[in-house]
Motif scaffolding. Structure first.
Motif, PDB file in Angstrom:
ATOM      1  N   ASP A   1     -46.904  67.053  73.262  1.00  0.00           N
ATOM      2  CA  ASP A   1     -46.510  66.558  74.583  1.00  0.00           C
ATOM      3  C   ASP A   1     -46.636  65.043  74.598  1.00  0.00           C
ATOM      4  O   ASP A   1     -47.742  64.493  74.659  1.00  0.00           O
ATOM      5  CB  ASP A   1     -47.416  67.204  75.641  1.00  0.00           C
ATOM      6  CG  ASP A   1     -47.157  66.638  77.031  1.00  0.00           C
ATOM      7  OD1 ASP A   1     -46.150  65.891  77.191  1.00  0.00           O
ATOM      8  OD2 ASP A   1     -47.950  66.936  77.932  1.00  0.00           O
ATOM      9  N   TYR A   2     -45.502  64.374  74.531  1.00  0.00           N
ATOM     10  CA  TYR A   2     -45.522  62.914  74.461  1.00  0.00           C
ATOM     11  C   TYR A   2     -46.017  62.269  75.748  1.00  0.00           C
ATOM     12  O   TYR A   2     -46.323  61.079  75.775  1.00  0.00           O
ATOM     13  CB  TYR A   2     -44.131  62.379  74.073  1.00  0.00           C
ATOM     14  CG  TYR A   2     -43.911  62.377  72.567  1.00  0.00           C
ATOM     15  CD1 TYR A   2     -43.589  63.556  71.889  1.00  0.00           C
ATOM     16  CD2 TYR A   2     -44.058  61.210  71.818  1.00  0.00           C
ATOM     17  CE1 TYR A   2     -43.410  63.564  70.517  1.00  0.00           C
ATOM     18  CE2 TYR A   2     -43.881  61.212  70.436  1.00  0.00           C
ATOM     19  CZ  TYR A   2     -43.560  62.384  69.800  1.00  0.00           C
ATOM     20  OH  TYR A   2     -43.395  62.391  68.436  1.00  0.00           O
TER      21      TYR A   2
ATOM     22  N   TYR B   1     -52.578  61.447  71.326  1.00  0.00           N
ATOM     23  CA  TYR B   1     -51.918  62.456  72.153  1.00  0.00           C
ATOM     24  C   TYR B   1     -52.770  63.721  72.180  1.00  0.00           C
ATOM     25  O   TYR B   1     -53.582  63.953  71.269  1.00  0.00           O
ATOM     26  CB  TYR B   1     -50.528  62.765  71.585  1.00  0.00           C
ATOM     27  CG  TYR B   1     -49.620  61.559  71.690  1.00  0.00           C
ATOM     28  CD1 TYR B   1     -48.686  61.461  72.720  1.00  0.00           C
ATOM     29  CD2 TYR B   1     -49.745  60.493  70.798  1.00  0.00           C
ATOM     30  CE1 TYR B   1     -47.877  60.327  72.845  1.00  0.00           C
ATOM     31  CE2 TYR B   1     -48.945  59.372  70.923  1.00  0.00           C
ATOM     32  CZ  TYR B   1     -48.011  59.287  71.951  1.00  0.00           C
ATOM     33  OH  TYR B   1     -47.226  58.185  72.080  1.00  0.00           O
TER      34      TYR B   1
ATOM     35  N   VAL C   1     -50.230  60.918  76.370  1.00  0.00           N
ATOM     36  CA  VAL C   1     -50.773  59.781  75.625  1.00  0.00           C
ATOM     37  C   VAL C   1     -51.979  59.114  76.298  1.00  0.00           C
ATOM     38  O   VAL C   1     -52.042  58.989  77.513  1.00  0.00           O
ATOM     39  CB  VAL C   1     -49.649  58.741  75.361  1.00  0.00           C
ATOM     40  CG1 VAL C   1     -49.168  58.117  76.669  1.00  0.00           C
ATOM     41  CG2 VAL C   1     -50.102  57.680  74.375  1.00  0.00           C
TER      42      VAL C   1
ATOM     43  N   LYS D   1     -39.500  57.064  68.142  1.00  0.00           N
ATOM     44  CA  LYS D   1     -39.450  58.515  68.315  1.00  0.00           C
ATOM     45  C   LYS D   1     -38.005  58.936  68.173  1.00  0.00           C
ATOM     46  O   LYS D   1     -37.094  58.214  68.601  1.00  0.00           O
ATOM     47  CB  LYS D   1     -39.967  58.813  69.734  1.00  0.00           C
ATOM     48  CG  LYS D   1     -40.012  60.250  70.155  1.00  0.00           C
ATOM     49  CD  LYS D   1     -40.563  60.339  71.575  1.00  0.00           C
ATOM     50  CE  LYS D   1     -40.516  61.766  72.101  1.00  0.00           C
ATOM     51  NZ  LYS D   1     -39.221  62.442  71.996  1.00  0.00           N
TER      52      LYS D   1
ATOM     53  N   SER E   1     -44.133  57.505  63.963  1.00  0.00           N
ATOM     54  CA  SER E   1     -43.528  56.241  64.401  1.00  0.00           C
ATOM     55  C   SER E   1     -43.636  55.189  63.298  1.00  0.00           C
ATOM     56  O   SER E   1     -42.666  54.498  62.967  1.00  0.00           O
ATOM     57  CB  SER E   1     -44.241  55.769  65.675  1.00  0.00           C
ATOM     58  OG  SER E   1     -43.946  54.437  65.975  1.00  0.00           O
TER      59      SER E   1
ATOM     60  N   PRO F   1     -47.698  61.443  66.557  1.00  0.00           N
ATOM     61  CA  PRO F   1     -46.638  60.558  67.087  1.00  0.00           C
ATOM     62  C   PRO F   1     -46.754  59.133  66.542  1.00  0.00           C
ATOM     63  O   PRO F   1     -45.749  58.505  66.207  1.00  0.00           O
ATOM     64  CB  PRO F   1     -46.878  60.614  68.601  1.00  0.00           C
ATOM     65  CG  PRO F   1     -47.481  61.974  68.815  1.00  0.00           C
ATOM     66  CD  PRO F   1     -48.390  62.167  67.631  1.00  0.00           C
TER      67      PRO F   1
END
Lengths: 661, 661
Positions: free
Chosen positions: B624-625, B614, B628, B642, B511, B507
């Protein structure tokens, strides 16, 4: 303590010349499997040193190495074989032992390649001697090993001077021009090398009189200016009617034979050649005497090349290749056909199969070449060395060879082969130095500036700053690459100062060389050999101890303005622009970043040691030993060894001079 | 400030898509000689950045580079040309400017090679545009440059997952086995690549039904486990009666032509091929639509290969070579004949002369290939990209290419070509990243573990620890080399943890990638781009800033137990064995030696920054955001970008999530 273990029926390599009793106990440290391969587990922190002229780091873990003397001009990271076979290793960590696998054929050292924590040693046939050496430390093990393989070759003092070489000097004028340009630029010089072009049609012991109408006069004129000419001698003898070396060799049966008893034909520079049977003592004696044709002209140094032996092609393989290519090219050549085609052509050179096709006559016994392949180059240099000892018994002759096996260190030096003008090859050369010293090779050095590919000015500068510490210090490059004589560069003045620093160091370097040769010591050592218990020192791969006085840590990266250095003890940094223009600073034990501009040489003097520097002469003959100055720690002293640099036995004129700071 | 200067009659490369007024003032910074070559002096401390995919360091000084897209599988230090041409440089020191030499043919950058303090830029013909960019700093110059060349390609999110590839997967069973082995070893995986063997006789857009009887089902089964199949597409179209692509191309005149108007014939994997005329918009359109044959089967990613274009041989040169070889082999082949022989055979592949022999039809105008050579690969990827945008307008397709020119960054990523399992190639890849970012290429990465030659377990571990930070993260190797799927190694558990760390980072990496793509920022930067005034930082060649949060400093030397690192400011060292098993330590600005065992990943978090991690999913789809956790400095925050990772326009689903520590 050295123990000898015999497996099968080994061929006598002559590597070991001292008597060692055969031990009938089981071989320690290794398990042996049914094929006669040797296995040992490596714990995570054990280091494996050795293998002499090989790629990768000082620590050999993580690759598979094959001792199979090979004309490899690339020296890539995935290389498995180079020009020499030096089958001596030291395992250091939880265990400490040396092992020499005395085997003349192909032998593979898988040192944590297939399995990260296992070493396997796999001779092609199970006929070999293994020597296991235990000792107090690595240096002690090396000393013991060197004590059984005989004293290292000592060249004349002039061989420590700077030498200029290039494959591409076509005639006498080229040679004179090089000498004049060095002289005009005020750059010291002791030797100029003659590559293959001095010969008539690449025939050993001939001189092309169109290009070199009077080699004797040229050699004499050069020597009057302190410059020695050093011609190349190749292993292959051209097949040509009327050429005495060829005809004598055929007549006396001195060449290697095919299975059917005919003289074996390979091809190298002159095209079709025969290979002298250097394993046959009569042939060795005969070939050695031929060097006299050149010594008579005033030549006193030689380099022996192509003596793996390199074979560009054999005629039957060439014919088969051409036939196959023709067939392939009849259809649509896709991936398989194309790779077969290009692979067959590329595979002509040094094809392993060709080395199975010829035979030696060893005291009446017929021996297949592939079983003794790695001894060929050694016996070529031995041939020259033994003959010259008789031809000119009162002076040393310079010899160095491309191919070698342990034992060859008694007959000559080696250069580190056909490297490239790559930054990575500075480090590669440096990492080989201690491994070569372990195996008895101390007159060593790499082609400075790089042989293949185009050099750059900054690469040459950095390379000089490393090579000026190596016994053999020669600038050599290949035909077709950028010319790299020092006077061609805009930084010629900086380069000159570096060469002068070399000359200021020669008495010291020669002294350390003598100590190494006479006392079986390592001139170049990894930090770990002196600082076993220092966990940082044992992993340092780009610094070396030189004698007991210096640590070298050259800059070997492009555009670098300095480098990191680890000091295992307090040392004195020397930052030198000229032999008499330098700055010193004491640095503490530990990690340091040291600045080093392109025009600066940085090295280190060890705690409580002192380095003698001399006024740089224009060649070694003119070195003034009275001009000494000392740099280093106060209240320290250095014992300089010195001889006349000429007599074969250095002991005859040896003196020890104590220099006190 | 960007100024455009036009010389002669340039071919429109389409690299620059924004309008820039032509400036009629004299070109600043450079002198121009009579041949139309550009010269500028370099002071000792000026640094030259750029040239994208090229060899040597971040600072390009000290070598000669030739932009001429070339299938070079060696990437040696003396390489002059690789697969891409990225003619954008920044000179930084006393002066600060960027220069883009927009030229589609051969152009040479001699950056202090011939003369240490001079740069010359020599286009083959004097027809080009030069853009000079001045700005506040290097990043500003890059931002300005990227603003005129257009936004960078954004792949689907799944392309950031780990991919497994090998030239050598022969059939469906091989593919299923790889997927199963990864799954059994609990190693995340998002893609498996199909190299040339999936095709029927190496014909583009065909599937060998003996080996892959139901590719649609295979792709579907794989995708059900989160694994995407990514087939290769080659530039050459096999000449074979009945093969639709060949027949349509001939019929419509879509292939490159000889001077006499016949379709040009080269040879690659399938043997004889025609080359689609990707510079002809109709041909580009036609070829692009062919990708639908595979997308229909569920394929959503491609890699375009051999599109320099690579040419193994042309028939006339092959014939001439065979004729000449035959003649040479009639006599005694000595040095000259032998080198001619082997040189001619080796010179068949990618022979520069062959690229003069064929022509493009650009809107009715006939253009010689060699004048536009460097645009070929770019237009192949453009062909695919533009067609797929129509074929499946609602989702992104993964594309990356071997060959490229600036402009290609809008259509796909690139991989860094056919590297080797060499330690030096880790650093080589790393040093290219900022130069590629400068040129707009941000979806980039090297073949992890090395493509050619045999890998080793420790090399693979260290390479993973570097590559896990690069957008494209693919393990790829060549047929005939040691197999290197991660489950084959004894360190599989450590490797698994490294892949899981990658997934924990995705992620964040995605990003930062989006920020780079949307805002024309450099994801990877030399330290000097952020710390201009730091005299140590500007010479660092083996560390990179990643986004604004991280600094990476991988270990890239065999047997190293750590490495030196320079911190241009205080940073937090992270030493990580697992994504949730790590240790942090604040280190001061300055030089440090940092220990790093084989099973440890070390990287740095910049002062007052924080990194989101994550829970590692088994593939990107399952990330699975909400899982974190933050590591880094207290009272710091990170804004995560995102999107849905699917829609061609990221803005449609873009969200910014502020994460506060």
């Amino acid at each position: 303590m050295i123990k000898k273990y015999v497996f099968g029926n080994p061929f006598p390599t002559d590597a070991v010349i001292a008597h060692v009793d055969v031990c009938n106990d089981p071989l320690p440290f290794f398990e042996i499997n049914g094929d006669g391969d040797f296995f040992t587990c490596l714990s995570d922190n054990e280091i494996v040193y050795g293998l002499g002229e090989q790629i990768r780091g000082i620590n050999k873990r993580g690759w598979e190495y094959v001792s199979w003397n090979y004309d490899n001009p690339h020296h890539h990271e995935d290389t498995r074989s180079l020009y020499g076979s030096h089958n001596f290793i030291i395992v250091s960590g939880e265990r400490l032992f040396g092992a020499f696998f005395d085997y003349a054929g192909r032998i593979t050292f898988d040192i944590g390649y297939t399995n990260k924590n296992q070493m396997s040693v796999r001779p092609e046939k199970p006929d070999l001697c293994v020597y296991i050496i235990e000792g107090a430390d690595e240096k002690d093990i090396v000393r013991q090993f060197r004590s059984i393989i005989g004293k290292s070759y000592i060249p004349p003092l002039w061989a420590f001077g700077y030498g200029q070489s290039r494959w591409g000097y076509k005639d006498e004028n080229d040679i004179r021009e090089v000498a004049e340009n060095y002289s005009s630029a005020d750059i010291p010089l002791d030797s100029i090398y003659l590559d293959i072009d001095y010969m008539e049609r690449y025939k050993d012991f001939t001189v092309d009189i169109n290009r070199f109408p009077d080699l004797e006069k040229l050699a004499s004129d050069m020597k009057n200016n302190g410059v020695h000419l050093v011609p190349i001698i190749d292993a292959g003898v051209k097949i040509e009617e009327g050429y005495d070396v060829y005809e004598e060799g055929v007549e006396n049966g001195y060449f290697c034979k095919n299975a059917d008893g005919e003289d074996f034909v390979g091809a190298v520079w002159p095209g079709r050649v025969h290979f002298p049977d250097f394993l046959n003592p009569q042939a060795r004696n005969w070939f050695g005497k031929k060097y006299e044709t050149l010594t008579k002209l005033g030549i006193d140094g030689f380099w022996n090349d192509m003596n793996e032996p390199a074979i560009f092609y054999t005629e039957d393989r060439l014919e088969e290749t051409l036939r196959h290519i023709h067939k392939l090219s009849q259809g649509n050549m896709g991936i398989n056909e194309y790779f077969t085609f290009t692979g067959m052509v590329a595979g002509l050179n040094g094809n392993a199969g060709d080395y199975h096709k010829f035979f030696h006559n060893v005291n009446g016994q017929t021996i297949r070449h592939s079983d003794v392949h790695n001894l060929y180059g050694m016996n070529m240099t031995r041939s020259a060395f033994e003959a010259l000892r008789k031809i000119q018994p009162n002076k040393r002759t310079l010899f160095f060879s491309r191919s070698s096996y342990i034992g060859a260190h008694r007959y000559g030096g080696i250069w580190q082969g056909d490297n490239k003008s790559w930054w990575s090859h500075i480090l590669q050369s440096m990492q080989q130095l201690p491994a070569l010293n372990m195996a008895g090779f101390i007159f060593i050095g790499a082609d400075t500036g790089g042989f293949g590919c185009d050099t750059t000015e900054d690469l040459m500068l950095r390379w000089l700053q490393y090579s000026l510490f190596t016994p053999l210090f020669r600038n050599h490059s290949a035909d077709g690459t950028r010319k790299q004589e020092l006077y061609r560069f805009s930084s010629v003045n900086t380069m000159k100062e570096m060469i002068k620093i070399r000359y200021a160091l020669i008495p010291y370097l020669y002294s350390e060389f003598l100590k190494s040769a006479l006392d079986d010591e390592m001139m170049f050592r990894p930090l770990s050999f002196d600082f076993h218990c220092d966990k940082e020192a044992i992993n340092v791969e780009d610094q070396l101890l030189l004698g007991d006085q210096l640590m070298i840590a050259p800059v070997y990266k492009q555009n670098a303005k300095g480098r990191y250095v680890y000091l295992p003890e307090e040392m004195m940094l020397v930052r030198m622009k000229k032999y008499d223009d330098y700055y010193t600073e004491i640095l503490d034990k530990g990690h340091h970043y040291v600045h080093c501009e392109l025009d600066e040489l940085v090295f280190f003097i060890r705690k409580d040691k002192v380095l003698p520097l001399y006024a740089p002469a224009k060649n070694t003959e003119e070195i003034d030993y009275a001009s000494v100055t000392l740099v280093g720690y106060p209240q320290s002293s250095y014992t300089l060894l010195k001889d006349d640099g000429i007599c074969p036995d250095p002991e005859e004129s040896l003196c020890r001079i104590t220099l006190e700071n």
